[in-house]
Design an enzyme around this catalytic site. Structure first.
Site, short mmCIF file in Angstrom:
data_model
loop_
_atom_site.label_atom_id
_atom_site.label_comp_id
_atom_site.label_asym_id
_atom_site.label_seq_id
_atom_site.Cartn_x
_atom_site.Cartn_y
_atom_site.Cartn_z
N GLU A 51 1.22 -0.93 0.17
CA GLU A 51 0.13 -0.19 0.06
C GLU A 51 0.88 1.65 -0.27
O GLU A 51 1.76 1.31 1.27
CB GLU A 51 -1.31 -0.03 1.47
CG GLU A 51 -1.33 0.35 1.20
CD GLU A 51 -2.43 1.68 2.42
OE1 GLU A 51 -3.35 2.33 2.94
OE2 GLU A 51 -2.28 0.84 3.56
N ASP A 76 5.17 4.75 3.71
CA ASP A 76 5.03 6.38 3.72
C ASP A 76 5.70 6.98 4.24
O ASP A 76 7.43 6.18 4.63
CB ASP A 76 3.59 6.59 4.62
CG ASP A 76 2.50 7.79 4.23
OD1 ASP A 76 1.69 7.91 3.72
OD2 ASP A 76 3.21 8.99 4.23
N ASP A 125 -2.00 11.72 -3.08
CA ASP A 125 -1.99 13.94 -3.29
C ASP A 125 -1.92 13.89 -4.69
O ASP A 125 -1.63 13.40 -5.62
CB ASP A 125 -0.68 14.34 -2.79
CG ASP A 125 -0.31 13.98 -1.37
OD1 ASP A 125 -1.58 13.78 -0.56
OD2 ASP A 125 0.62 13.96 -0.47
N ASP A 161 -10.20 10.30 -4.24
CA ASP A 161 -11.78 11.29 -4.46
C ASP A 161 -11.20 12.34 -5.55
O ASP A 161 -12.18 12.76 -6.16
CB ASP A 161 -11.72 12.57 -2.93
CG ASP A 161 -10.13 13.18 -2.86
OD1 ASP A 161 -9.08 12.24 -2.91
OD2 ASP A 161 -10.27 14.43 -2.67
N THR A 201 -10.73 4.41 4.47
CA THR A 201 -9.09 5.41 4.68
C THR A 201 -9.49 6.73 5.93
O THR A 201 -10.60 7.59 5.92
CB THR A 201 -8.32 5.99 4.21
OG1 THR A 201 -8.71 6.65 3.49
CG2 THR A 201 -8.00 4.26 3.21
N TYR A 202 -8.59 7.59 7.01
CA TYR A 202 -8.44 8.63 7.11
C TYR A 202 -9.07 9.62 6.18
O TYR A 202 -10.06 10.34 6.86
CB TYR A 202 -7.06 8.71 8.35
CG TYR A 202 -7.40 10.01 8.55
CD1 TYR A 202 -7.96 10.38 9.46
CD2 TYR A 202 -7.07 11.44 7.87
CE1 TYR A 202 -8.45 12.27 10.27
CE2 TYR A 202 -6.67 12.50 8.97
CZ TYR A 202 -7.45 12.54 10.22
OH TYR A 202 -7.24 13.89 10.69
N TYR A 203 -8.16 9.72 5.23
CA TYR A 203 -8.47 10.99 4.25
C TYR A 203 -10.17 10.37 3.53
O TYR A 203 -10.79 11.45 3.44
CB TYR A 203 -7.23 11.29 3.42
CG TYR A 203 -6.32 11.69 3.57
CD1 TYR A 203 -6.51 13.03 3.39
CD2 TYR A 203 -5.58 11.08 4.43
CE1 TYR A 203 -5.51 14.21 3.75
CE2 TYR A 203 -4.33 12.04 4.69
CZ TYR A 203 -4.45 13.53 4.63
OH TYR A 203 -3.64 14.59 5.15
N GLU A 204 -10.65 9.23 3.29
CA GLU A 204 -11.72 8.68 2.74
C GLU A 204 -12.50 9.21 3.32
O GLU A 204 -13.50 9.93 3.09
CB GLU A 204 -11.59 7.26 2.27
CG GLU A 204 -12.75 7.06 1.93
CD GLU A 204 -12.76 5.84 1.56
OE1 GLU A 204 -11.73 4.79 1.80
OE2 GLU A 204 -13.66 5.43 0.56
C1 LIG Z 1 -3.52 11.95 1.50
S1 LIG Z 1 -2.79 11.14 2.13
C2 LIG Z 1 -3.69 9.80 2.28
C3 LIG Z 1 -3.23 8.60 3.75
C4 LIG Z 1 -3.85 7.31 3.53
N1 LIG Z 1 -4.10 6.76 2.38
C5 LIG Z 1 -5.89 7.66 3.24
O1 LIG Z 1 -6.86 7.53 2.66
O2 LIG Z 1 -5.45 8.44 4.16
C6 LIG Z 1 -1.22 10.87 0.96
C7 LIG Z 1 0.01 10.36 2.00
O3 LIG Z 1 1.01 9.53 0.56
C8 LIG Z 1 2.15 9.61 2.17
N2 LIG Z 1 3.05 10.34 0.50
C9 LIG Z 1 2.43 11.23 -0.13
N3 LIG Z 1 3.88 11.15 -1.07
C10 LIG Z 1 4.52 10.72 -1.10
C11 LIG Z 1 5.74 9.62 -1.18
N4 LIG Z 1 6.44 9.83 -2.15
N5 LIG Z 1 6.49 8.78 -0.85
C12 LIG Z 1 6.24 8.62 0.39
N6 LIG Z 1 4.79 8.64 0.78
C13 LIG Z 1 3.89 10.07 0.29
C14 LIG Z 1 1.99 11.22 2.85
O4 LIG Z 1 2.47 11.08 3.60
C15 LIG Z 1 0.29 11.12 2.90
O5 LIG Z 1 0.73 10.32 4.16
#
Ligand SMILES: C[S@@+](CC[C@H](N)C(=O)[O-])C[C@H]1O[C@@H](n2cnc3c(N)ncnc32)[C@H](O)[C@@H]1O
Length: 234
Positions: A51, A76, A125, A161, A201-204
């Protein structure tokens, strides 16, 4: 850094199956577990699922509970988020889940050809600007990394999203003639939601509260083919 965050970082470093390699351990070389995750971390030869951008690791933990015969690694860069999943895994003694704290840009240092069977990307992102397009986790730059360690025709899942990222990824897949297994711009109105796709997920959860639709895309990534970026129409 606040005391809570410091405590979480300290705990994270003591949990089993949490890996936080320093730059020195990977720059210019391969990580010592590359090609050996199943044998040395999970002590079995079961399929391995990643993941990417796992945040608090809801999918990593949820799938590990559901599929004891498979191995899962949440990746992550943010340790304070990962702590939540790692703590749950530690407390429940979930032996088939691990966490790797690193930048996904470095992912090729960690996994050997054919070592990974499936990849989930959950609410990454979207990197909406043209300037940051190269950083999209479903763009050709990252897909080429995944080709290096995913089995041939390995399954990729994207849950997002972001309509922009969903449309972009769908177009990219079509452009590169990859096999689409399923796609929907409104997952919860479809009839495929099961115990896994229903994990939120948290963001979802945050996006659902604001009334966002959830896009879901499942496709196969072919190995040994050149991948190219979508050609912008003039
Ligand atoms: C918007 S959050 C989503 C987190 C989780 N999947 C959720 O749905 O709640 C994006 C996650 O991707 C991680 N992330 C973004 N770019 C990354 C990268 N290049 N390497 C490692 N982690 C990354 C961020 O630290 C963050 O925790």
């Amino acid at each position: 850094m606040g005391k809570g965050k410091l405590r979480r970082f300290d705990e994270l470093s003591h949990f089993n199956r949490v890996f936080q390699p320093s730059m020195a351990e990977i720059s210019g070389k391969e990580y010592h577990l590359k090609g050996k995750w199943k044998q040395e971390v999970f002590h079995n030869n079961n399929p391995l699922i990643l993941e990417l951008g796992c945040g608090k690791g809801e999918y990593t933990i949820g799938m590990a509970r559901h599929f004891p015969g498979k191995n899962f690694i949440g990746v992550d860069i943010k340790g304070a988020r990962m702590w939540k999943g790692a703590k749950a895994s530690h407390e429940e003694n979930i032996l088939n889940a691990a966490f790797l704290r690193t930048r996904i840009e470095m992912i090729s240092s960690f996994f050997a050809p054919d070592e990974v069977d499936e990849i989930w990307i959950t609410f990454p992102d979207p990197q909406p600007t043209e300037r940051r397009k190269k950083k999209r986790l479903t763009g050709p730059t990252f897909l080429r990394h995944y080709q290096g360690f995913l089995v041939d025709n390995g399954i990729m899942h994207l849950k997002t999203d972001s309509d922009l990222l969903y449309d972009y990824t769908l177009n990219l897949i079509k452009e590169n003639e990859l096999e689409i297994l399923f796609y929907t711009s409104d997952l919860y109105s479809s009839d495929i939601v099961d115990d896994i796709l229903g994990i939120k997920t948290y963001y979802e959860q945050k996006f659902l509260e604001t009334g966002s639709n959830i896009n879901y895309l499942k496709f196969r990534l072919k190995k040994n083919i050149p991948l190219h970026e979508i050609q912008e129409k003039e």
